[in-house]
Design a protein around this motif. Structure first.
Motif, mmCIF file in Angstrom:
data_model
loop_
_atom_site.group_PDB
_atom_site.id
_atom_site.type_symbol
_atom_site.label_atom_id
_atom_site.label_comp_id
_atom_site.label_asym_id
_atom_site.label_seq_id
_atom_site.Cartn_x
_atom_site.Cartn_y
_atom_site.Cartn_z
ATOM 1 N N PRO A 127 0.816 -1.202 0.000
ATOM 2 C CA PRO A 127 0.000 0.000 0.000
ATOM 3 C C PRO A 127 0.858 1.264 0.000
ATOM 4 O O PRO A 127 2.065 1.192 0.208
ATOM 5 N N GLY A 128 0.217 2.409 -0.238
ATOM 6 C CA GLY A 128 0.944 3.669 -0.249
ATOM 7 C C GLY A 128 0.163 4.736 -0.987
ATOM 8 O O GLY A 128 -1.037 4.589 -1.248
ATOM 9 N N LEU A 129 0.833 5.827 -1.331
ATOM 10 C CA LEU A 129 0.211 6.923 -2.080
ATOM 11 C C LEU A 129 0.179 6.551 -3.562
ATOM 12 O O LEU A 129 1.211 6.170 -4.122
ATOM 13 N N MET A 130 -0.980 6.686 -4.197
ATOM 14 C CA MET A 130 -1.143 6.229 -5.573
ATOM 15 C C MET A 130 -0.120 6.871 -6.519
ATOM 16 O O MET A 130 0.538 6.178 -7.304
ATOM 17 N N GLY A 131 0.032 8.186 -6.461
ATOM 18 C CA GLY A 131 0.963 8.870 -7.352
ATOM 19 C C GLY A 131 2.388 8.401 -7.179
ATOM 20 O O GLY A 131 3.120 8.203 -8.161
ATOM 21 N N SER A 132 2.790 8.204 -5.940
ATOM 22 C CA SER A 132 4.146 7.734 -5.638
ATOM 23 C C SER A 132 4.360 6.315 -6.138
ATOM 24 O O SER A 132 5.384 5.995 -6.759
ATOM 25 N N LEU A 133 3.376 5.449 -5.869
ATOM 26 C CA LEU A 133 3.473 4.054 -6.305
ATOM 27 C C LEU A 133 3.558 3.937 -7.824
ATOM 28 O O LEU A 133 4.295 3.097 -8.353
ATOM 29 N N LEU A 134 2.809 4.794 -8.532
ATOM 30 C CA LEU A 134 2.788 4.743 -9.995
ATOM 31 C C LEU A 134 4.170 4.976 -10.595
ATOM 32 O O LEU A 134 4.533 4.358 -11.589
ATOM 33 N N VAL A 135 4.948 5.865 -9.972
ATOM 34 C CA VAL A 135 6.288 6.166 -10.497
ATOM 35 C C VAL A 135 7.168 4.918 -10.422
ATOM 36 O O VAL A 135 7.794 4.515 -11.409
ATOM 37 N N GLY A 136 7.203 4.282 -9.247
ATOM 38 C CA GLY A 136 8.023 3.077 -9.080
ATOM 39 C C GLY A 136 7.538 1.918 -9.921
ATOM 40 O O GLY A 136 8.330 1.184 -10.529
ATOM 41 N N THR A 137 6.213 1.745 -9.965
ATOM 42 C CA THR A 137 5.621 0.649 -10.745
ATOM 43 C C THR A 137 5.944 0.797 -12.230
ATOM 44 O O THR A 137 6.396 -0.153 -12.882
ATOM 45 N N SER A 138 5.727 1.990 -12.765
ATOM 46 C CA SER A 138 5.965 2.237 -14.196
ATOM 47 C C SER A 138 7.434 2.037 -14.561
ATOM 48 O O SER A 138 7.759 1.423 -15.582
ATOM 49 N N PHE A 139 8.326 2.545 -13.699
ATOM 50 C CA PHE A 139 9.757 2.418 -13.964
ATOM 51 C C PHE A 139 10.177 0.948 -13.944
ATOM 52 O O PHE A 139 10.896 0.478 -14.841
ATOM 53 N N ALA A 140 9.725 0.206 -12.929
ATOM 54 C CA ALA A 140 10.093 -1.212 -12.789
ATOM 55 C C ALA A 140 9.577 -2.030 -13.976
ATOM 56 O O ALA A 140 10.297 -2.873 -14.532
ATOM 57 N N LYS A 141 8.335 -1.784 -14.379
ATOM 58 C CA LYS A 141 7.749 -2.509 -15.508
ATOM 59 C C LYS A 141 8.545 -2.254 -16.792
ATOM 60 O O LYS A 141 8.865 -3.183 -17.538
ATOM 61 N N SER A 142 8.871 -0.976 -17.015
ATOM 62 C CA SER A 142 9.610 -0.614 -18.236
ATOM 63 C C SER A 142 11.000 -1.245 -18.261
ATOM 64 O O SER A 142 11.428 -1.787 -19.284
ATOM 65 N N LEU A 143 11.694 -1.184 -17.117
ATOM 66 C CA LEU A 143 13.060 -1.713 -17.053
ATOM 67 C C LEU A 143 13.066 -3.235 -17.223
ATOM 68 O O LEU A 143 13.887 -3.792 -17.966
ATOM 69 N N ALA A 144 12.139 -3.909 -16.551
ATOM 70 C CA ALA A 144 12.064 -5.371 -16.661
ATOM 71 C C ALA A 144 11.737 -5.778 -18.096
ATOM 72 O O ALA A 144 12.316 -6.732 -18.634
ATOM 73 N N TYR A 145 10.813 -5.041 -18.728
ATOM 74 C CA TYR A 145 10.432 -5.337 -20.111
ATOM 75 C C TYR A 145 11.619 -5.121 -21.051
ATOM 76 O O TYR A 145 11.911 -5.952 -21.922
ATOM 77 N N GLY A 146 12.325 -3.999 -20.854
ATOM 78 C CA GLY A 146 13.473 -3.676 -21.701
ATOM 79 C C GLY A 146 14.604 -4.688 -21.576
ATOM 80 O O GLY A 146 15.285 -5.004 -22.561
ATOM 81 N N LEU A 147 14.787 -5.220 -20.351
ATOM 82 C CA LEU A 147 15.874 -6.177 -20.117
ATOM 83 C C LEU A 147 15.435 -7.615 -20.370
ATOM 84 O O LEU A 147 16.266 -8.531 -20.383
#
Length: 340
Positions: free
Chosen positions: A85-105
């Motif tokens: 759990p956490g703040l939606m806006g904050s979580l979105l930044v980490g989630t989006s970055f992690a998804k993109s990096l994992a997909y790219g790698l």
């Protein structure tokens, strides 16, 4: 490169700290945190400002974590991130970055429950830190959460008590605001409590059935008490600040310990692990140690840097989930109210 090595890059962005960590086979190689000072002037976290700061911080923080760990991103085995759990806006930044990096790698993506991570931080490989045996009771205390959790295995956890209103960290911070202290107020209350008389002023403990907590009534009682005293003596806070802090801390610690004693009695479990930012409080640590003597508990306190919000605790959950092949899909979404 040793093919046996499991390198997890973990990202934590649930509130106002942008954090990244690299773990190899359960051992932390780097643990980087960028704190956001901007919230101090507002006396609390401003969600919109927090998410913007995460956007600015996440690339340099991840870059620093990789450099400090002396590995290239091509060596990574998986990416773990805080889903909630956490703040939606904050979580979105980490989630989006992690998804993109994992997909790219082209490597696995692993979603992590922030509250489970506070508990499983006890299993990070560290010298001179003992790990709790299953089953154990975990008391997770932070600015946003207060829970007692029965932990049967890494991913078999049951919340048996939680706050019905404010979290314990909120009680410290709001009490500090009433006293004119800075944000966050918990550390200063702790420091001043050591210099004061914990029984100078009495605050009534809230009566809440079972293992649940309530701190909003206490916060209101402190507000009314201070208003009444200041009306009679405008310099009351200044003259008695250390005693007030000691009395507030004594009451809050007493509430936590009463519930913990009840949880031990009801479950028969005597292994107690604490986590969350408020577990750094010296009054709580002293009370837990005292419980070892009085009640025969065995207590477990993680390394200080793993108690507040950090990515090392996300990494250990990522590592354990990787071993089980428990991966997330690319359509995974942040979940601000995620439960254990």
């Amino acid at each position: 490169m040793n093919p046996q090595n499991i390198y997890i890059l973990a990202i934590e962005s649930s509130c106002d700290d942008t954090a990244a960590s690299v773990m190899c086979n359960g051992k932390i190689l780097s643990n980087i945190i960028a704190s956001q000072k901007i919230h101090e002037e507002f006396g609390g976290v401003v969600p919109e400002l927090a998410s913007r700061a995460h956007q600015q911080n996440i690339v340099p923080v991840v870059d620093m974590a990789l450099k400090k760990a002396h590995i290239e991103k091509s060596q990574l085995t998986a990416i773990a991130f805080t889903k909630g759990p956490g703040l939606m806006g904050s979580l979105l930044v980490g989630t989006s970055f992690a998804k993109s990096l994992a997909y790219g790698l082209g490597i696995p993506l692993i979603d992590v429950n922030h509250m489970q991570a506070h508990i499983l931080a006890h299993f990070i490989e560290e010298e001179d830190f003992k790990k709790p045996p299953f089953p154990f009771l975990a008391m997770t205390i932070s600015g946003g959460h207060t829970q007692i959790v029965k932990v049967k295995s890494y991913f078999d956890m049951e919340v048996i008590g939680e706050t019905i209103d404010d979290a314990v960290g909120e009680a410290f911070d709001k009490s500090g605001k009433i006293l004119g202290l800075g944000y966050p107020a918990g550390p200063e209350i702790d420091q001043r409590a050591a210099l004061g008389n914990p029984k100078a002023f009495q605050f009534t403990k809230p009566k809440v059935a079972g293992l649940n907590f309530s701190f909003s009534g206490l916060k209101t009682a402190i507000l009314y008490f201070i208003q009444k005293q200041v009306k009679e003596n405008p310099k009351f806070i200044e003259a008695h600040l250390n005693d007030i802090c000691a009395s507030i801390q004594y009451t809050i610690v007493g509430i936590l310990m009463d519930k913990l004693k009840l949880a031990v009695k009801e479950t028969g479990i005597t292994h107690i692990a604490i986590g969350g930012g408020v577990s750094a409080n010296s009054g709580i640590r002293d009370a837990l140690k005292s419980g070892e003597q009085k009640f025969g508990w065995t207590t477990y306190v993680p390394k200080f840097e793993y108690t507040t919000d950090n990515a090392a605790m996300i990494a250990i959950v990522g590592h354990l989930k990787y071993l089980e092949g428990d991966y997330a899909q690319q359509n995974v979404m942040a979940s601000p109210r995620l439960k254990i």
